[in-house]
Design a protein around this motif. Structure first.
Motif: not given
Length: 725
Positions: A343-347, A392-396, A611-614, A698-704
């Motif tokens: 549940m890290s925003a970017n790590q 491997l666990m990327m953000p989310a 990549f993330h899709m709702h 879903h690297i949230l800094g990239h999304e923002d």
């Protein structure tokens, strides 16, 4: 041509193969800071379980449903208040963050499929100072991983998983912004097998909730505005087979009885503080305004759950359930099912169980991104769990792993370290440049928790073979004939119409407002209007035979951005939306309800994305999918080989593994001329998918920063926009 890979455990979670060449990382096992503290849990599944938060209520006349008040606020979190501290554990520091309910970890919401989660969102954050850039202190809510209706603000059925709403400070309907998240009991099997007319049970597993206001998602999630959603009973998937290959009911019951369940929520913060963590004792710390690199001992995992930057006042803190370096114990003769969420925003985290010599111990992966994962067993119809030594666990990312101490596995030591280790990539030398080595995901070598495998009191016999329940794509529906008929009627009656500039779909149901729990004010939130569908004359929004959609992750004048297009069978991009930072008013991708599509994800930058899709689950494209759209490579094209040592290809039969997030390999060239590519299959077959939502990094800094785009699933005639040529 990129390497050929088979569909295996891809997603925001991946099975790690070989790490960097060279000696293993030593991990000295020091004593932890204390037993792991469980996050608060609000269960709708078991009314006998006390609610873990005074902000939770069980819903009258709706057995199994649960309501949670989320007060979005800015406050100082600390460790005061006892061992649990109401979720206030923040690694020993007093830190001012954006959070829910003045805690770092809001409740885990546990429900069964077929029930409803009600969220009452009150924005109690302070009104921004004059001149603050929007959307400072604005917020909303997203339920990540769920296939649920994205109903808009003002819908008579209640606000759904719709991120095109904006609640400014003090801008709330009476009793707060009321979200109604209906978890279907069944969904069309066509979501997984596009030609099926049957239904399947809604997938069980881990999902989560968090804000999704473009521009401030990263700091809000990083500060604590995020919590888990668990669907179903986690141990129900565990099966023991007898000698005849059939389930052994008694042995299965015994396995479940000797398996404990723990949540492990992974987070990190870069802090500025004058005090090291071991001396923190609620010492003040502030979130660093800029990132910094971490120094770790050469060839070793940094102990104690943190490392420091070049400036001694810089501390990079890693926590599990808010604790720095807790103790995890696997009792003798028992197992632990760890339900892990990044549940890290970017790590990114790369998880390993290490002894003091750096030997990685094996564990079993049960689920990935909320869906059963493993190798198929044609004889039993179930799947075998997959034993790995790295994850491997990327953000989310979410994963469930089983650490066994019931005789099924042996360990080189009883005292281990749960660590996150880097993935080092070496770029070969050229005639003009030397070889270089870089950290692919930028994650340091950090000890996250002390793990103690208790020795057996008596000699243990080898544990029986473990298998898992079938993933949804293979499972027979658990729906009754009446439920099947109701679901088919729902799909047939789902409709689409415009509301404040965007489409949505829903089914008829009686409104059930959240029980009143107090609100901030009686002001309405606002709807974020989105632009028109991108369409083609005489063709509309759908794809012709042999076509695929293309999404490009790139840069626009140095800003992270996304583009989209349609590629024909010969590889020609006939129409496209330019690579542009997110703007909700732009024309966007629309797919017709009922479509099954191949999407080509192109990474034209020289660093990975996620990549993330709702509202969907997707899988890697298979050979037959790629042939239909003229693609002659495998589903993953990795021109740099950066992902070569990250994912372990499946070495056996194939199995579909469905995800909501997926890592993308980088381009070989900084100008994007030799990009990484991933091909996926997406099916828009459930009525819950009709409406407006987004896809993004879903690297949230990239999304923002701009790497997000709107999209719609349309059941009817969309608003038109002529294609660019």
């Amino acid at each position: 041509m990129g390497e050929r890979w088979k569909s295996v455990l891809w997603g925001s979670v991946g099975l790690v193969g070989l790490l960097a060449a060279g000696p293993a990382l030593a991990a000295d096992r020091a004593a932890g800071t204390g037993p792991l503290v469980a996050p608060p849990i609000c269960s709708g599944r078991d009314a006998a379980v006390p609610l873990g938060s005074d902000k939770c209520k069980r819903v009258e006349n709706e057995p199994g449903s649960i309501a949670l008040t989320l007060n979005g606020t800015v406050s100082t979190l600390n460790n005061v208040g006892g061992s649990n501290s109401g979720g206030k554990l923040t690694g020993g520091y007093a830190i001012s963050t954006t959070n829910y309910n003045d805690v770092y970890h809001p409740p885990v919401m546990e429900v069964d499929a077929g029930n409803t989660i009600y969220f009452q969102l009150n924005n109690l954050m302070p009104t921004p100072a004059a001149g603050s850039p929007p959307p400072t202190n604005h917020t909303n809510l997203h339920t990540h991983g769920l296939i649920v209706a994205p109903r808009p603000l003002g819908s008579p059925e209640g606000l759904g998983d719709n991120i095109f709403v904006d609640f400014a400070p003090g801008q709330n309907p009476p009793q707060g912004a009321q979200y109604r998240i209906n978890i279907p009991k069944v969904i069309p099997k066509a979501v997984f097998e596009p030609n099926s007319a049957e239904n399947v049970a809604y997938p069980t597993g881990l999902n989560w909730y968090h804000p999704h206001i473009h521009g401030v998602t990263s700091p809000q999630v990083g500060g604590g505005m995020a919590g888990l959603i668990s669907i179903g009973a986690p141990k129900d998937q565990l099966i023991v087979e007898g000698a005849d290959g059939r389930p052994d009911a008694k042995a299965t019951e015994e396995l479940r009885a000797r398996t404990g369940v723990e949540y492990l929520i992974l987070r990190e913060m870069r802090l500025n503080t004058a005090t090291l963590p071991e001396n923190a004792d609620n010492a003040p710390a502030v979130i660093a305004p800029k990132g910094f690199s971490c120094t770790t001992p050469a060839g070793q995992v940094a102990p104690g759950g943190y490392c420091t930057g070049a400036d001694p006042s810089q501390v990079w803190l890693f926590t599990v359930n808010g604790q720095r370096y807790p103790d995890l114990t696997v009792p003798s003769g028992r197992n632990k099912l760890w339900r892990i969420a990044n549940m890290s925003a970017n790590q990114t985290f790369v998880l390993q169980l290490l002894d003091d010599k750096g030997n990685a111990q094996a564990f079993d992966v049960l689920t990935v991104d909320g869906v059963t994962a493993g190798k198929p067993d044609d004889k039993s119809g179930r799947v075998e769990s997959v034993g790995v030594t790295s994850l491997l666990m990327m953000p989310a990312a979410r994963a469930e792993i089983l650490v066994r101490n019931d005789g099924a596995r042996t360990y080189t030591a009883k005292d281990l370290v749960l660590a996150s280790t880097p993935v080092m990539v070496t770029t070969p030398a050229t005639p003009t440049t030397p070889a270089t080595t870089s950290n692919l995901f930028g994650n340091p070598a950090i000890a996250l928790a002390a793990v103690h495998i208790e020795p057996a009191q008596v000699a243990q016999a080898a544990a029986p073979r473990l298998s898992l329940q079938k993933p949804p794509v293979l499972a027979s529906t658990t729906a009754t004939p009446k439920e099947k008929a109701a679901a088919r009627t729902t799909v047939a009656s789902g409709h689409n119409h415009r509301h404040d500039g965007h489409a949505h779909g829903h089914t008829a149901m009686a409104a059930a407002p959240v029980p009143a729990q107090g609100g901030a004010s009686a002001n309405d939130g606002s709807t974020i209007g989105i632009g028109p569908c991108f369409t083609r004359p005489k063709v509309g929004i759908g794809l012709l035979a042999g076509e695929r959609r293309q999404v490009t992750f790139g840069l626009a004048s140095g800003t992270l951005a996304l583009g989209a297009g349609i590629v024909d069978y010969k590889g020609k991009v006939n129409e496209q939306i330019a690579v542009t930072p997110f703007d909700a008013s732009n024309g966007h991708v629309c797919s017709p309800f009922g479509a099954s599509e191949v999407w080509e994800l192109v990474n034209a930058t020289n660093f990975p994305h996620n990549f993330h899709m709702h509202q969907v689950k997707f899988r890697l494209a298979k050979e037959e999918d790629l042939k239909k759209v003229g693609v002659k490579t495998g589903p993953i094209v990795d021109p740099t080989g950066a992902m070569k040592n990250v994912y372990l290809p499946e070495d056996g039969g194939t199995v579909d593994v469905w995800h909501d997030t997926l890592p993308l390999p980088p381009s070989a060239n900084a100008d994007g001329t030799n990009p990484g590519r991933v091909y996926i299959v997406v099916n828009f077959k459930a009525v819950e998918q009709i409406g407006s939502f987004v896809y993004h990094c879903h690297i949230l800094g990239h999304e923002d920063a701009g790497m997000m785009a709107a999209m719609e699933v349309v059941n009817g005639t969309p608003q038109m926009k002529v294609a660019q040529r």
